[in-house]
Write a protein that holds these residues in place. Structure first.
Motif, mmCIF file in Angstrom:
data_model
loop_
_atom_site.group_PDB
_atom_site.id
_atom_site.type_symbol
_atom_site.label_atom_id
_atom_site.label_comp_id
_atom_site.label_asym_id
_atom_site.label_seq_id
_atom_site.Cartn_x
_atom_site.Cartn_y
_atom_site.Cartn_z
ATOM 1 N N THR A 353 0.892 -1.159 0.030
ATOM 2 C CA THR A 353 0.127 0.140 -0.032
ATOM 3 C C THR A 353 0.836 1.310 -0.008
ATOM 4 O OG1 THR A 353 -1.483 -1.388 1.028
ATOM 5 C CG2 THR A 353 -1.892 1.213 1.359
ATOM 6 N N ALA A 354 1.948 1.418 0.791
ATOM 7 C CA ALA A 354 2.886 2.256 0.862
ATOM 8 C C ALA A 354 3.391 2.651 -0.490
ATOM 9 C CB ALA A 354 3.885 2.108 1.938
ATOM 10 N N ASN A 355 3.843 1.401 -1.179
ATOM 11 C CA ASN A 355 4.553 1.752 -2.501
ATOM 12 C C ASN A 355 3.786 2.337 -3.538
ATOM 13 O OD1 ASN A 355 6.906 0.639 -1.392
ATOM 14 N ND2 ASN A 355 6.368 -1.629 -2.172
ATOM 15 N N VAL A 356 2.495 1.949 -3.371
ATOM 16 C CA VAL A 356 1.300 2.496 -4.396
ATOM 17 C C VAL A 356 0.854 3.929 -3.978
ATOM 18 C CG1 VAL A 356 -0.891 1.936 -5.429
ATOM 19 C CG2 VAL A 356 0.570 0.007 -5.071
ATOM 20 N N PHE A 357 0.854 4.418 -2.929
ATOM 21 C CA PHE A 357 -0.142 5.391 -2.487
ATOM 22 C C PHE A 357 0.964 6.421 -2.057
ATOM 23 C CE2 PHE A 357 -3.403 2.348 -2.209
ATOM 24 C CZ PHE A 357 -4.343 3.000 -3.153
#
Length: 583
Positions: A353-357
């Protein structure tokens, strides 16, 4: 942790083994060092007073008094030297502990020829500790602002403490225990090898831990340097030179034909960078070259070449910027407990999630340069070609606009001649250094073939320029609009290779949920809520830290480490919980 110790007097010709039995009844046998016929034995006894008693015993027989020397030092400071004579094969030294520095001291015995015989480490507990306190609520909800007041007991305004603060999620996954700054500086960083739970020796100070600490010192002799390299007239060369003003790029110049090293060859290293920076070096007897690259950050493509008008039969090999020595400490087995399954899945989702958002532009702070001037400084002449009528050829541009560059043609080859500004009406007799976007170009005909519509500016330095061991009769620098050579093809003999420069400072991304954006639908599953690696208290030792919690609930641990300019260090650990919002 219990400690058992005993004294063993080995007998000549007898072999000894240490047998260890674990809690499961499994036995392990380790051979002890071989017993020597002759030698010296050093024994240190600590007393409740302020004295250390060092007894040296030997089996060597001599009719004359035999002198031996004792030298102690703490990190090459607080040096103490004493001499005694062996009497009945024994000598006793008395050392005042007040003469030792805090931390680990090295006590070495030498014979009359200054040959080291025995060495022993002794630990003197530091008397000062930086007291750190922090005030924060015990419980928060998701996306709530956290205000943390931190105080450090500094002694004066000049002792403002430097702090690092990390706030991260704690769960059931077992991790390696972290060493705090105090035990790291005073103990584990000054010892070779691994020290199991170094913080244990500082968390509980009593007679038993003091004895265990002294046993630890017994196992780490001969660890800082080799004495045979000290008592020599020639200094020991550094394996890695300190990089005070820039990163060192090392390489070697070899002959293309047979791979033999080439000495006395001028080499040039440059990268497509703004501002232009050129690094030069001349190969030594073994063909080695070294460039001191200033402000050389991030991955780049570097160009390496010799003066292709003079030396075109050589190749430059660049060494890797990464060390080839690996740690000898074994890595723990890569195994997971079945009980960690949900926690690992949760962490994996959070990471994805962190890598995407998370915004990638905030992940790394771009390196900022102090100025935008090229390595040769302020030029004597500067021409922005858009300010003039454009000509179709570079020859016309140079002849019509650039006063400081005279274009000459000999034997169907172009040459540049610059006017020496220090001697009016005097021309240099050799070509200047020519640069295209900071890359040296030695073929003037190639410069003349450039499309002038792709060149943004021309800079001229009309004087001799000294760079390292080289001298140039002026500099003519051409810059394209994007500093990308604008389609110019480098000579095939120029080596172009990727090189990893110094990593630029990273900036920790921490979102803000103020001004009504707490209801944002962008997920925030950060496990690491905040990281402040470089905080400084004010003159009274106060500091404040503000950040926001994420959507990840659970218990978070706060780890604060600090140190003052005089070296007094300390740490503080506390925790709080994050729960679901009732809204």
């Amino acid at each position: 942790m219990e400690s058992d110790f005993f004294t063993l007097k080995p007998e000549p010709g007898v072999t000894y083994n240490a047998i260890i039995k674990d809690s499961k009844g499994q036995s392990y046998t380790f051979p002890l060092p071989k017993t020597e016929e002759l030698g010296y034995v050093m024994q240190l006894k600590d007393s409740t007073s302020n004295l250390l008693k060092i007894t040296v015993t030997t089996a060597i027989v001599s009719d004359e008094p035999v002198p031996i020397y004792l030298m102690s030092h703490t990190r090459q400071l607080n040096t103490f030297v004493d001499r005694k004579y062996l009497k009945n094969n024994k000598a006793v030294f008395t050392l005042d502990k007040s003469q030792l520095g805090e931390g680990i001291s090295h006590i070495t015995i030498f014979n009359e020829k200054l040959k080291p015989l025995c060495e022993r480490l002794y630990f003197k507990r530091p008397t000062k500790e930086l007291a750190i306190e922090a005030t924060v609520k015990n419980a928060f909800v998701t996306r709530e602002k956290v205000n943390m007041d931190i105080s450090a007991a500094v002694s004066s305004a000049s002792e403002m403490a430097n702090l690092s603060v990390a706030i991260y999620l704690t769960d059931s996954i077992v991790t390696q225990p972290q060493t705090d700054i105090r035990s790291h500086l005073w103990l584990s960083s000054d010892l070779k090898g691994s020290v199991e739970s170094p913080e244990y020796y500082f968390s509980s100070v009593n007679v038993d831990t003091d004895r265990q600490l002294d046993n630890l010192m017994l196992t780490h002799g001969w660890r800082r340097f080799k004495w045979e390299n000290v008592f020599v007239s020639q200094a020991t060369p550094f394996e890695f030179l300190p990089e005070f003003d820039g990163h060192f790029i090392n390489g070697k110049v070899v002959n293309k034909a047979d791979g033999s090293p080439a000495k006395g060859i001028d080499t040039y290293l440059a990268a497509l960078d703004v501002p232009a920076r050129l690094y030069v070096a001349q190969s030594d007897q073994a063909g080695n070259v070294m460039y001191e690259a200033r402000k050389f950050t991030g991955p780049k493509e570097i160009t390496l070449q010799t003066n292709l008008n003079v030396d075109s039969t050589y190749r430059i090999e660049i060494a890797s910027p990464f060390v080839k020595q690996f740690a000898t400490r074994p890595i723990a087995p890569f195994v997971f407990s079945k009980a960690w399954e949900n926690q690992l899945l949760n962490r994996t989702i959070n990471m994805q999630t962190a890598n995407v958002f998370l915004p990638p532009v905030m992940a790394e702070r771009k390196a900022t340069l102090a100025d935008s001037v090229a390595f040769f400084g302020v030029p004597d002449e500067k021409y922005f070609l858009d300010d003039f009528t454009r000509f179709p050829t570079m020859e016309e541009v140079l002849r019509e606009y650039v006063r400081g560059v005279l274009v000459r043609k000999r034997q169907k080859e172009f040459h540049f001649r610059l006017v020496d500004k220090l001697l009016p009406n005097t021309f240099y007799t050799t070509d200047p250094l020519m640069l295209l976007d900071g890359i040296p170009v030695f073929n003037t005909d190639k410069i003349m073939e450039l499309d002038p519509l792709k060149v943004k500016k021309i800079e001229v330095l009309s004087s001799r320029y000294f760079l390292g061991p080289m001298t140039f009769t002026g500099i003519v620098s051409f810059s394209t609009y994007r500093n990308d050579l604008a389609g110019y093809e480098l000579d095939p003999k120029v080596m172009v290779m990727p090189y990893e420069g110094l990593q630029v400072q990273r900036e920790f991304y921490s979102p803000r949920y103020d001004k009504g954006n707490a209801e944002s639908r962008i997920p925030d599953f950060r496990n690491l809520l905040h990281w402040a690696p470089n905080m400084t208290t004010d003159a009274s030792g106060k500091a404040n830290l503000g950040f926001y919690t994420s959507d990840q609930t659970g218990r978070y641990q706060v780890v604060i480490e600090g140190i003052t300019p005089s070296g007094v260090s300390g740490s503080k650990i506390l925790s709080f919980t994050v729960g679901k919002s009732s809204l």
